[in-house]
Scaffold this motif. Structure first.
Motif, PDB file in Angstrom:
ATOM      1  N   ASN A 137       0.862  -1.174   0.000  1.00 20.50           N
ATOM      2  CA  ASN A 137       0.000   0.000   0.000  1.00 20.50           C
ATOM      3  C   ASN A 137       0.906   1.234   0.000  1.00 20.50           C
ATOM      4  OD1 ASN A 137      -1.618   2.239   0.810  1.00 20.50           O
ATOM      5  ND2 ASN A 137      -3.099   0.856   1.747  1.00 20.50           N
ATOM      6  N   ILE A 138       0.880   2.003  -1.094  1.00 22.56           N
ATOM      7  CA  ILE A 138       1.768   3.161  -1.212  1.00 22.56           C
ATOM      8  C   ILE A 138       1.035   4.477  -0.935  1.00 22.56           C
ATOM      9  CG2 ILE A 138       3.356   1.986  -2.757  1.00 22.56           C
ATOM     10  CD1 ILE A 138       2.095   3.468  -5.093  1.00 22.56           C
ATOM     11  N   GLY A 139      -0.178   4.387  -0.414  1.00 23.33           N
ATOM     12  CA  GLY A 139      -0.886   5.585   0.023  1.00 23.33           C
ATOM     13  C   GLY A 139      -1.880   6.107  -0.994  1.00 23.33           C
ATOM     14  N   LEU A 140      -2.319   7.336  -0.769  1.00 29.81           N
ATOM     15  CA  LEU A 140      -3.351   7.943  -1.594  1.00 29.81           C
ATOM     16  C   LEU A 140      -2.738   8.623  -2.815  1.00 29.81           C
ATOM     17  CD1 LEU A 140      -5.521   9.680   1.170  1.00 29.81           C
ATOM     18  CD2 LEU A 140      -5.866   7.424   0.145  1.00 29.81           C
ATOM     19  N   ASN A 141      -3.465   8.545  -3.943  1.00 32.13           N
ATOM     20  CA  ASN A 141      -3.057   9.264  -5.147  1.00 32.13           C
ATOM     21  C   ASN A 141      -3.744  10.632  -5.172  1.00 32.13           C
ATOM     22  OD1 ASN A 141      -5.694   8.782  -5.950  1.00 32.13           O
ATOM     23  ND2 ASN A 141      -5.157   7.377  -7.602  1.00 32.13           N
ATOM     24  N   PRO A 142      -3.477  11.469  -6.184  1.00 33.28           N
ATOM     25  CA  PRO A 142      -4.106  12.797  -6.226  1.00 33.28           C
ATOM     26  C   PRO A 142      -5.634  12.766  -6.251  1.00 33.28           C
ATOM     27  CG  PRO A 142      -2.209  12.744  -7.678  1.00 33.28           C
ATOM     28  CD  PRO A 142      -2.417  11.336  -7.212  1.00 33.28           C
ATOM     29  N   ASN A 143      -6.219  11.621  -6.655  1.00 31.86           N
ATOM     30  CA  ASN A 143      -7.680  11.498  -6.649  1.00 31.86           C
ATOM     31  C   ASN A 143      -8.236  11.165  -5.274  1.00 31.86           C
ATOM     32  OD1 ASN A 143      -7.808  11.916  -9.456  1.00 31.86           O
ATOM     33  ND2 ASN A 143      -7.468   9.736  -9.868  1.00 31.86           N
ATOM     34  N   GLY A 144      -7.333  10.940  -4.306  1.00 28.61           N
ATOM     35  CA  GLY A 144      -7.765  10.577  -2.968  1.00 28.61           C
ATOM     36  C   GLY A 144      -8.065   9.100  -2.806  1.00 28.61           C
ATOM     37  N   ASN A 145      -7.663   8.281  -3.786  1.00 25.26           N
ATOM     38  CA  ASN A 145      -7.894   6.838  -3.729  1.00 25.26           C
ATOM     39  C   ASN A 145      -6.627   6.103  -3.311  1.00 25.26           C
ATOM     40  OD1 ASN A 145     -10.573   7.067  -4.654  1.00 25.26           O
ATOM     41  ND2 ASN A 145      -9.884   7.106  -6.783  1.00 25.26           N
ATOM     42  N   MET A 146      -6.806   5.012  -2.555  1.00 21.81           N
ATOM     43  CA  MET A 146      -5.688   4.195  -2.136  1.00 21.81           C
ATOM     44  C   MET A 146      -5.107   3.456  -3.331  1.00 21.81           C
ATOM     45  SD  MET A 146      -4.142   3.773   0.753  1.00 21.81           S
ATOM     46  CE  MET A 146      -5.395   4.126   1.994  1.00 21.81           C
ATOM     47  N   GLU A 172      -5.507   0.997  -8.326  1.00 24.59           N
ATOM     48  CA  GLU A 172      -6.200   2.086  -7.652  1.00 24.59           C
ATOM     49  C   GLU A 172      -7.548   1.572  -7.146  1.00 24.59           C
ATOM     50  OE1 GLU A 172      -7.923   6.604  -8.566  1.00 24.59           O
ATOM     51  OE2 GLU A 172      -7.092   5.378 -10.185  1.00 24.59           O
ATOM     52  N   TRP A 173      -7.763   1.681  -5.860  1.00 29.12           N
ATOM     53  CA  TRP A 173      -8.974   1.158  -5.221  1.00 29.12           C
ATOM     54  C   TRP A 173     -10.021   2.266  -5.247  1.00 29.12           C
ATOM     55  CZ3 TRP A 173      -7.977  -2.471  -0.505  1.00 29.12           C
ATOM     56  CH2 TRP A 173      -9.115  -3.251  -0.261  1.00 29.12           C
ATOM     57  N   ILE A 174     -10.905   2.239  -6.257  1.00 23.48           N
ATOM     58  CA  ILE A 174     -11.809   3.372  -6.475  1.00 23.48           C
ATOM     59  C   ILE A 174     -13.147   3.235  -5.751  1.00 23.48           C
ATOM     60  CG2 ILE A 174     -10.748   3.923  -8.695  1.00 23.48           C
ATOM     61  CD1 ILE A 174     -13.192   2.686 -10.071  1.00 23.48           C
ATOM     62  N   ALA A 175     -13.474   2.041  -5.258  1.00 25.50           N
ATOM     63  CA  ALA A 175     -14.738   1.856  -4.531  1.00 25.50           C
ATOM     64  C   ALA A 175     -14.645   0.613  -3.653  1.00 25.50           C
ATOM     65  CB  ALA A 175     -15.919   1.719  -5.500  1.00 25.50           C
ATOM     66  N   GLY A 176     -15.334   0.635  -2.526  1.00 20.60           N
ATOM     67  CA  GLY A 176     -15.449  -0.538  -1.670  1.00 20.60           C
ATOM     68  C   GLY A 176     -14.388  -0.673  -0.602  1.00 20.60           C
ATOM     69  N   ILE A 177     -13.467   0.269  -0.491  1.00 21.15           N
ATOM     70  CA  ILE A 177     -12.372   0.115   0.469  1.00 21.15           C
ATOM     71  C   ILE A 177     -12.852   0.172   1.916  1.00 21.15           C
ATOM     72  CG2 ILE A 177     -11.782   2.578   0.557  1.00 21.15           C
ATOM     73  CD1 ILE A 177      -8.822   1.673   0.646  1.00 21.15           C
ATOM     74  N   ASN A 178     -13.993   0.800   2.164  1.00 29.89           N
ATOM     75  CA  ASN A 178     -14.463   0.975   3.537  1.00 29.89           C
ATOM     76  C   ASN A 178     -15.362  -0.153   4.023  1.00 29.89           C
ATOM     77  OD1 ASN A 178     -13.150   3.500   3.955  1.00 29.89           O
ATOM     78  ND2 ASN A 178     -14.740   4.497   2.726  1.00 29.89           N
ATOM     79  N   THR A 179     -15.560  -1.181   3.219  1.00 25.97           N
ATOM     80  CA  THR A 179     -16.390  -2.310   3.628  1.00 25.97           C
ATOM     81  C   THR A 179     -15.609  -3.610   3.522  1.00 25.97           C
ATOM     82  OG1 THR A 179     -17.302  -2.961   1.476  1.00 25.97           O
ATOM     83  CG2 THR A 179     -18.332  -1.085   2.582  1.00 25.97           C
ATOM     84  N   CYS A 180     -16.143  -4.657   4.125  1.00 24.63           N
ATOM     85  CA  CYS A 180     -15.541  -5.982   4.028  1.00 24.63           C
ATOM     86  C   CYS A 180     -16.157  -6.805   2.908  1.00 24.63           C
ATOM     87  CB  CYS A 180     -15.699  -6.732   5.352  1.00 24.63           C
ATOM     88  SG  CYS A 180     -14.623  -6.108   6.666  1.00 24.63           S
ATOM     89  N   ASP A 184     -18.751  -4.742  -3.637  1.00 23.49           N
ATOM     90  CA  ASP A 184     -18.691  -3.322  -3.991  1.00 23.49           C
ATOM     91  C   ASP A 184     -17.277  -2.851  -4.329  1.00 23.49           C
ATOM     92  OD1 ASP A 184     -17.572  -3.380  -1.491  1.00 23.49           O
ATOM     93  OD2 ASP A 184     -18.943  -1.940  -0.579  1.00 23.49           O
ATOM     94  N   ASP A 185     -16.324  -3.788  -4.408  1.00 22.93           N
ATOM     95  CA  ASP A 185     -14.951  -3.414  -4.733  1.00 22.93           C
ATOM     96  C   ASP A 185     -14.796  -3.099  -6.219  1.00 22.93           C
ATOM     97  OD1 ASP A 185     -14.108  -3.702  -2.157  1.00 22.93           O
ATOM     98  OD2 ASP A 185     -13.149  -5.655  -2.443  1.00 22.93           O
ATOM     99  N   GLU A 186     -14.062  -2.033  -6.514  1.00 20.39           N
ATOM    100  CA  GLU A 186     -13.727  -1.673  -7.888  1.00 20.39           C
ATOM    101  C   GLU A 186     -12.283  -1.186  -7.931  1.00 20.39           C
ATOM    102  OE1 GLU A 186     -16.432   0.643 -10.329  1.00 20.39           O
ATOM    103  OE2 GLU A 186     -17.973   0.481  -8.772  1.00 20.39           O
ATOM    104  N   PHE A 187     -11.588  -1.549  -9.004  1.00 19.35           N
ATOM    105  CA  PHE A 187     -10.196  -1.174  -9.150  1.00 19.35           C
ATOM    106  C   PHE A 187      -9.928  -0.682 -10.565  1.00 19.35           C
ATOM    107  CE2 PHE A 187     -10.505  -4.631  -6.094  1.00 19.35           C
ATOM    108  CZ  PHE A 187      -9.797  -4.149  -5.007  1.00 19.35           C
ATOM    109  N   MET A 188      -8.989   0.259 -10.681  1.00 16.15           N
ATOM    110  CA  MET A 188      -8.439   0.669 -11.961  1.00 16.15           C
ATOM    111  C   MET A 188      -6.962   0.281 -11.946  1.00 16.15           C
ATOM    112  SD  MET A 188     -11.083   1.965 -13.469  1.00 16.15           S
ATOM    113  CE  MET A 188     -10.440   2.831 -14.895  1.00 16.15           C
ATOM    114  N   ILE A 189      -6.550  -0.523 -12.927  1.00 16.89           N
ATOM    115  CA  ILE A 189      -5.210  -1.104 -12.921  1.00 16.89           C
ATOM    116  C   ILE A 189      -4.380  -0.525 -14.053  1.00 16.89           C
ATOM    117  CG2 ILE A 189      -3.893  -3.255 -13.064  1.00 16.89           C
ATOM    118  CD1 ILE A 189      -6.457  -4.692 -12.075  1.00 16.89           C
ATOM    119  N   THR A 190      -3.176  -0.061 -13.731  1.00 16.57           N
ATOM    120  CA  THR A 190      -2.230   0.422 -14.731  1.00 16.57           C
ATOM    121  C   THR A 190      -0.895  -0.290 -14.520  1.00 16.57           C
ATOM    122  OG1 THR A 190      -1.587   2.260 -13.275  1.00 16.57           O
ATOM    123  CG2 THR A 190      -3.315   2.693 -14.895  1.00 16.57           C
TER     124      THR A 190
END
Length: 270
Positions: A137-146, A172-180, A184-190
């Motif tokens: 986990n390298i932290g948040l990007n400029p979009n505020g996503n982990m 990039e974890w764009i949705a679902g990070i706050n739930t188990c 609802d998880d979504e990712f954008m991969i580069t």
């Protein structure tokens, strides 16, 4: 993107191949090798993500009810072993056997924590998966996503054919990070990497448009593009515009033509 499809076996003879305007055999093999490695990454994404969060629930419901999951400790750091035994069908319909071993330093939703996957006599259907992949986990990007940085060195062997891949990717974890819940998880991969296919040739690849995945609700990438090869030779794999289906498009740079790929069989189709 779904269309009526006919397998390339309809064009068996040389004249048939010319008439059907197919890719060259080498380009087809390279494309299939790259795509298979891409989709095999999807085959273990659920195991990887379900061991990422500090959630107290039985996640075998998301991988396979017949899998045996053990943890070395109730606190971090710990080792999680997912044992599929001699054969177990997962939630995606793939038969897995052997073990995935996950070493986790802490909750992967927190910056600085790491996770490493290794494999012990592990198979997806008839494909033997070896190697390792590590995430941080390298932290948040400029979009505020982990963002999770993933490095890997994976070899897949099916009978006499072996292919390997080294890569560096950013998830990039764009949705679902706050739930188990995985639903609802979504990712954008580069990212980028290389694949050495059955021809023994090192094939560069780069994600030129982020790959959008929802591992809890769709077994296929929803969108994104992967550039394979160089500027003049190679292909661009296009996963679509957001629809969950098993068909991707392949653009051949040399022939300036577009073909299709079945993401289940992972073969070029028409």
């Amino acid at each position: 993107m779904k269309k009526t499809i006919w397998y390339v076996s309809a064009c068996i003879t040389v004249l048939g191949w010319m008439a059907c305007n197919k890719m060259t055999e080498d380009s087809q093999l390279d494309t299939e090798d790259v795509l298979k490695m891409e989709m095999e990454d999807q085959d273990i994404l659920t195991e990887e993500e379900q061991t990422a969060a500090d959630c107290n629930y039985d996640f075998t419901q998301f991988i396979a009810s017949c899998a045996v999951v053990t943890e070395s400790s109730s606190s971090y750091p710990k080792t999680i072993t997912i044992d599929y035994g001699t054969g177990c069908v997962d939630a995606r319909g793939r038969t897995k056997k052997g073990k995935i071993i996950v070493e986790v330093s802490g909750d992967m939703r927190l910056e600085g924590n790491t996770r490493t996957l290794t494999f012990e006599n592990f198979y997806v259907n008839s494909i033997n998966i070896q190697g390792n992949r590590s995430a941080e986990n390298i932290g948040l990007n400029p979009n505020g996503n982990m963002v999770i940085k993933v490095n890997g060195n994976i070899t897949a062997t099916n009978g006499e054919h072996a292919r390997s891949r080294t890569f560096e990717r950013y998830r990039e974890w764009i949705a679902g990070i706050n739930t188990c819940e995985i639903s609802d998880d979504e990712f954008m991969i580069t990212g980028s990497g290389t694949v050495t296919g059955r021809r023994g040739v090192e094939i560069p690849q780069e994600i030129t448009e982020a790959i959008h995945v929802k591992p809890g609700t769709c077994n296929y990438p929803l969108s994104g593009k992967v550039d394979v090869g160089n500027e003049r030779r190679g292909v661009v794999i296009n996963f679509g515009e957001g629809t969950c289906d098993n068909v991707a498009e392949v653009y051949s740079k040399r022939r300036n033509r577009t073909f299709q790929i079945d993401l289940d069989t992972r073969r070029v189709i028409q």
